[in-house]
Design a protein around this motif. Structure first.
Motif, PDB file in Angstrom:
ATOM      1  N   LEU A   1       0.457  -1.162   0.111  1.00  0.00           N
ATOM      2  CA  LEU A   1      -0.081  -0.116  -0.396  1.00  0.00           C
ATOM      3  C   LEU A   1       0.947   1.557   0.061  1.00  0.00           C
ATOM      4  CD1 LEU A   1      -2.863  -1.122   2.312  1.00  0.00           C
ATOM      5  CD2 LEU A   1      -3.041  -0.897   0.313  1.00  0.00           C
ATOM      6  N   GLY A   2       2.177   0.772   0.452  1.00  0.00           N
ATOM      7  CA  GLY A   2       2.961   2.311   1.136  1.00  0.00           C
ATOM      8  C   GLY A   2       3.159   2.638  -0.524  1.00  0.00           C
ATOM      9  N   LYS A   3       3.262   2.659  -1.481  1.00  0.00           N
ATOM     10  CA  LYS A   3       4.401   3.012  -2.486  1.00  0.00           C
ATOM     11  C   LYS A   3       4.054   2.804  -3.850  1.00  0.00           C
ATOM     12  CE  LYS A   3       6.511  -1.779  -2.443  1.00  0.00           C
ATOM     13  NZ  LYS A   3       7.235  -2.547  -2.988  1.00  0.00           N
ATOM     14  N   LYS A   4       3.125   1.342  -4.330  1.00  0.00           N
ATOM     15  CA  LYS A   4       2.732   0.409  -6.270  1.00  0.00           C
ATOM     16  C   LYS A   4       1.832   1.697  -6.108  1.00  0.00           C
ATOM     17  CE  LYS A   4       6.141  -2.909  -4.328  1.00  0.00           C
ATOM     18  NZ  LYS A   4       5.647  -3.976  -4.528  1.00  0.00           N
ATOM     19  N   ASN A   5       2.057   1.834  -8.034  1.00  0.00           N
ATOM     20  CA  ASN A   5       0.295   2.041  -8.200  1.00  0.00           C
ATOM     21  C   ASN A   5      -0.105   1.065  -8.428  1.00  0.00           C
ATOM     22  OD1 ASN A   5       1.542   1.108 -10.229  1.00  0.00           O
ATOM     23  ND2 ASN A   5       2.418   2.011 -12.010  1.00  0.00           N
ATOM     24  N   ALA A   6      -1.393   1.205  -8.901  1.00  0.00           N
ATOM     25  CA  ALA A   6      -2.247   0.104  -9.331  1.00  0.00           C
ATOM     26  C   ALA A   6      -1.961  -1.283 -10.274  1.00  0.00           C
ATOM     27  CB  ALA A   6      -3.331   0.654 -10.731  1.00  0.00           C
ATOM     28  N   GLU A   7      -1.388  -1.079 -10.638  1.00  0.00           N
ATOM     29  CA  GLU A   7      -1.077  -2.424 -11.517  1.00  0.00           C
ATOM     30  C   GLU A   7      -0.533  -3.080 -10.897  1.00  0.00           C
ATOM     31  OE1 GLU A   7       0.956  -1.928 -15.841  1.00  0.00           O
ATOM     32  OE2 GLU A   7      -0.191   0.063 -15.427  1.00  0.00           O
TER      33      GLU A   7
ATOM     34  N   LEU B   1      -7.642   1.272  -3.543  1.00  0.00           N
ATOM     35  CA  LEU B   1      -8.483   1.640  -4.808  1.00  0.00           C
ATOM     36  C   LEU B   1      -9.556   1.616  -4.578  1.00  0.00           C
ATOM     37  CD1 LEU B   1      -5.270  -0.742  -7.133  1.00  0.00           C
ATOM     38  CD2 LEU B   1      -4.634   2.001  -6.948  1.00  0.00           C
ATOM     39  N   ALA B   2     -10.257   2.888  -5.749  1.00  0.00           N
ATOM     40  CA  ALA B   2     -11.127   2.704  -6.432  1.00  0.00           C
ATOM     41  C   ALA B   2     -12.211   1.633  -6.762  1.00  0.00           C
ATOM     42  CB  ALA B   2     -11.832   3.853  -7.176  1.00  0.00           C
ATOM     43  N   VAL B   3     -13.069   1.054  -6.471  1.00  0.00           N
ATOM     44  CA  VAL B   3     -13.728  -0.284  -7.638  1.00  0.00           C
ATOM     45  C   VAL B   3     -13.481   0.451  -9.058  1.00  0.00           C
ATOM     46  CG1 VAL B   3     -15.935  -1.979  -8.115  1.00  0.00           C
ATOM     47  CG2 VAL B   3     -15.757   0.088  -5.874  1.00  0.00           C
TER      48      VAL B   3
ATOM     49  N   PHE C   1      -8.144  -4.792 -14.368  1.00  0.00           N
ATOM     50  CA  PHE C   1      -8.478  -6.047 -14.572  1.00  0.00           C
ATOM     51  C   PHE C   1      -8.436  -5.591 -16.761  1.00  0.00           C
ATOM     52  CE2 PHE C   1      -9.621  -7.658 -10.527  1.00  0.00           C
ATOM     53  CZ  PHE C   1      -9.137  -9.109 -10.569  1.00  0.00           C
ATOM     54  N   SER C   2      -9.105  -4.741 -17.043  1.00  0.00           N
ATOM     55  CA  SER C   2      -9.294  -4.963 -18.189  1.00  0.00           C
ATOM     56  C   SER C   2      -8.003  -4.728 -19.134  1.00  0.00           C
ATOM     57  CB  SER C   2     -10.033  -3.976 -18.976  1.00  0.00           C
ATOM     58  OG  SER C   2     -11.729  -3.661 -17.605  1.00  0.00           O
ATOM     59  N   LEU C   3      -7.393  -3.839 -18.586  1.00  0.00           N
ATOM     60  CA  LEU C   3      -5.640  -3.679 -19.023  1.00  0.00           C
ATOM     61  C   LEU C   3      -4.970  -4.837 -19.186  1.00  0.00           C
ATOM     62  CD1 LEU C   3      -3.561  -1.541 -20.376  1.00  0.00           C
ATOM     63  CD2 LEU C   3      -2.920  -1.551 -17.972  1.00  0.00           C
ATOM     64  N   PHE C   4      -5.024  -6.107 -18.147  1.00  0.00           N
ATOM     65  CA  PHE C   4      -4.439  -6.866 -18.482  1.00  0.00           C
ATOM     66  C   PHE C   4      -5.103  -8.643 -19.283  1.00  0.00           C
ATOM     67  CE2 PHE C   4      -2.941  -6.278 -13.343  1.00  0.00           C
ATOM     68  CZ  PHE C   4      -1.415  -5.848 -14.239  1.00  0.00           C
ATOM     69  N   GLN C   5      -6.290  -8.001 -19.306  1.00  0.00           N
ATOM     70  CA  GLN C   5      -6.748  -8.641 -20.224  1.00  0.00           C
ATOM     71  C   GLN C   5      -6.397  -8.341 -21.724  1.00  0.00           C
ATOM     72  OE1 GLN C   5      -9.777 -11.502 -20.866  1.00  0.00           O
ATOM     73  NE2 GLN C   5     -10.993  -9.942 -20.583  1.00  0.00           N
TER      74      GLN C   5
ATOM     75  N   GLN D   1      -3.769  -7.336 -22.457  1.00  0.00           N
ATOM     76  CA  GLN D   1      -2.163  -7.162 -22.550  1.00  0.00           C
ATOM     77  C   GLN D   1      -2.086  -8.139 -22.912  1.00  0.00           C
ATOM     78  OE1 GLN D   1      -0.483  -5.031 -19.436  1.00  0.00           O
ATOM     79  NE2 GLN D   1      -0.162  -3.143 -20.340  1.00  0.00           N
ATOM     80  N   ASP D   2      -3.165  -9.314 -22.639  1.00  0.00           N
ATOM     81  CA  ASP D   2      -2.736 -10.219 -22.662  1.00  0.00           C
ATOM     82  C   ASP D   2      -2.294 -12.023 -21.306  1.00  0.00           C
ATOM     83  OD1 ASP D   2      -4.026 -12.231 -24.559  1.00  0.00           O
ATOM     84  OD2 ASP D   2      -2.363 -13.659 -25.377  1.00  0.00           O
ATOM     85  N   VAL D   3      -1.984 -10.719 -20.316  1.00  0.00           N
ATOM     86  CA  VAL D   3      -1.246 -10.977 -19.335  1.00  0.00           C
ATOM     87  C   VAL D   3      -2.673 -12.368 -18.407  1.00  0.00           C
ATOM     88  CG1 VAL D   3      -0.628 -10.307 -17.108  1.00  0.00           C
ATOM     89  CG2 VAL D   3      -0.199  -9.242 -18.786  1.00  0.00           C
ATOM     90  N   LEU D   4      -3.864 -11.426 -18.459  1.00  0.00           N
ATOM     91  CA  LEU D   4      -4.985 -12.656 -17.523  1.00  0.00           C
ATOM     92  C   LEU D   4      -6.371 -12.984 -18.677  1.00  0.00           C
ATOM     93  CD1 LEU D   4      -5.279 -10.557 -14.798  1.00  0.00           C
ATOM     94  CD2 LEU D   4      -4.072 -12.871 -14.477  1.00  0.00           C
ATOM     95  N   MET D   5      -6.641 -14.070 -18.215  1.00  0.00           N
ATOM     96  CA  MET D   5      -8.028 -13.884 -19.148  1.00  0.00           C
ATOM     97  C   MET D   5      -8.976 -13.448 -17.830  1.00  0.00           C
ATOM     98  SD  MET D   5      -8.811 -16.863 -22.077  1.00  0.00           S
ATOM     99  CE  MET D   5     -10.448 -16.389 -21.941  1.00  0.00           C
ATOM    100  N   VAL D   6      -9.716 -12.831 -18.115  1.00  0.00           N
ATOM    101  CA  VAL D   6     -11.201 -12.982 -16.764  1.00  0.00           C
ATOM    102  C   VAL D   6     -12.284 -12.335 -17.170  1.00  0.00           C
ATOM    103  CG1 VAL D   6     -11.423 -10.102 -15.978  1.00  0.00           C
ATOM    104  CG2 VAL D   6      -9.287 -10.937 -16.655  1.00  0.00           C
TER     105      VAL D   6
END
Lengths: 262, 262
Positions: free
Chosen positions: B163-169, B208-210, B217-221, B223-228
């Motif tokens: 929580l202290g440091k990182k961005n949403a991704e 993070l906000a909902v 999640f959509s971004l990862f999808q 980028q072909d990192v996830l299937m959601v």
DNA sequence: CGCAGGGTTGAGCGCTCTCAATATAAGTGG
DNA sequence: CCACTTATATTGAGAGCGCTCAACCCTGCG
């Protein structure tokens, strides 16, 4: 103009008078392991504790990845614990004042973080093997040990709550109140104190950039909530800080406007 | 088209076959209190544990401010712990999967948070008075108890770092890896699983906000990192998530550009 | 006196929040 | 079983808080 002591001079005053006393004479025993323990048991506990370990500002008490051997109690001064992150950047995850215990996160074998003295400090070392053996024979000590670990969990979870939701003002307000009340518990002034940690440490702990911490201090000063002179803090409007920390939106601007609704 | 089970149907399968076994037969005993305990001792421990407490989705295991009586172990299903904040808003501070223990933050007397079932779940209840008494007589149990509490502290501190440091991704990547590896430890698929918590729970937990969670999640999808597909997650590029979480900046865009330097 | 570390202040930008609308799934009652 | 309601999730547009970069100040110390 009055002579102003620096950090180390201030802490030495406490240092000298507290050195080498036994647990029963230690002014901190109500906060520490001996709490609620009988006279005889305290004597036994007393014998396993290594006293008088002294640290200068910046010195490490233990390092990331060190083998776990002991729990430590801050006798005087203060320490921070830091996690080593990628790129050698470190994140502060805890501050420990007189009477507080550290090392509970390492019982699984290795210290996950480093502990560094923020000023000249003195600690007691409690070899964990002995402590564990003693606990098995002293139910009250076992109980106190579990309570202290539970308290550590509470502290950490409160930080999570803090980090999870709030803006810079709220975070700093909560932080100052926390520090202030911990000083109060130890019989120090709670409205007028010196911070032993840098702006950068505070920022790291609160998840804020140094500049934001500095700006927020300045803002509080402008609003007549604090008097700030580097690390010397005087709380002038405790209620305001409390209201900020509690999230009531009666603090002039609507502080909740940027708080997520879950 | 294949029939897709819903949350509760999936968890019931596990529920039925796991009900009413003793600790020695429980598939989770390696993660739980009985770890490293002798046969006889396990039998004694067995007798103090209340089994088969069942919870439906949304039901409370304990509530904020309840008197502390027991430690709980998740047998099947999953729970979240939430802090009640001002305005009735709640913040999620922990998720507990099968084999994980909760309640360690309440040993001081009262539960600081509520525990709510995320799906149909089954828990074992370990009355703390008995557990404490037993620990005093069984060094190996005392040791395991301390280790488990230490682990809880580790978990919490890791969240603080997150929580202290990182961005949403980075936060979501770390989160998914954590969930995934916890599934793996329990013998489930680690690359293809159903989340039992809502986007809103995840957001609350990660600060993070909902909408941000959903967008990530959509971004990862993309980028072909996830299937959601809602709560059904398939990890297609674990390395990428790992690199994000570790902070290496070889992930296309410079993910560290918004990370504070301390 | 000059240097180093810590602290403050300013300008500009970007990530994430807020608000809002819509889509999809789950739950409910007739 | 289907319409209705509710909860959950997704997506878009705009705005603001806090980050980054940069310059400057202050204090302590050699």
């Amino acid at each position: 103009m009055a002579y102003i002591m620096n950090r180390d001079e201030r802490s030495k005053i406490i240092n000298l008078q507290e050195l080498k006393v036994s647990c029963s004479d230690c002014s901190l025993h109500q906060l520490c392991l001996p709490k609620m323990i009988s006279k005889e048991d305290m004597h036994t506990l007393n014998n396993i504790i290594v006293r008088g370990k002294s640290l200068k500002r910046g010195e490490l008490l233990f390092n990331f990845n060190d083998t776990f051997r002991s729990i430590y109690v801050v006798r005087s001064g203060s320490l921070k614990t830091v996690y080593a992150k990628e790129d050698g950047i470190e994140q502060v995850i805890g501050f420990y004042l007189a009477g507080e215990l550290l090392g509970f996160d390492a019982i699984n074998g290795y210290h996950p973080c480093s502990a560094k003295a923020l000023e000249t400090s003195n600690v007691c070392e409690v070899p964990f093997e002995h402590l564990e053996a003693l606990s098995a024979r002293m139910p009250s000590l076992q109980h106190q040990l579990l309570r202290l670990m539970s308290k550590e969990i509470n502290t950490d979870q409160n930080v999570m709550v803090l980090l999870g939701k709030k803006n810079a003002e709220v975070r700093l307000a909560s932080y100052l109140l926390s520090i202030s009340s911990r000083y109060q518990q130890r019989g120090f002034f709670s409205q007028d104190f010196y911070l032993s940690m840098s702006r950068s440490d505070i920022g790291s702990y609160l998840g804020l950039a140094v500049e934001t911490v500095s700006r927020t201090f300045s803002l509080f000063q402008e609003q007549d909530v604090l008097m700030v002179e580097r690390r010397h803090i005087i709380i002038k409007d405790r209620d305001y800080l409390q209201r900020l920390a509690n999230g009531s939106d009666e603090c002039g601007a609507d502080v909740n406007k940027n708080v997520r609704e879950y």
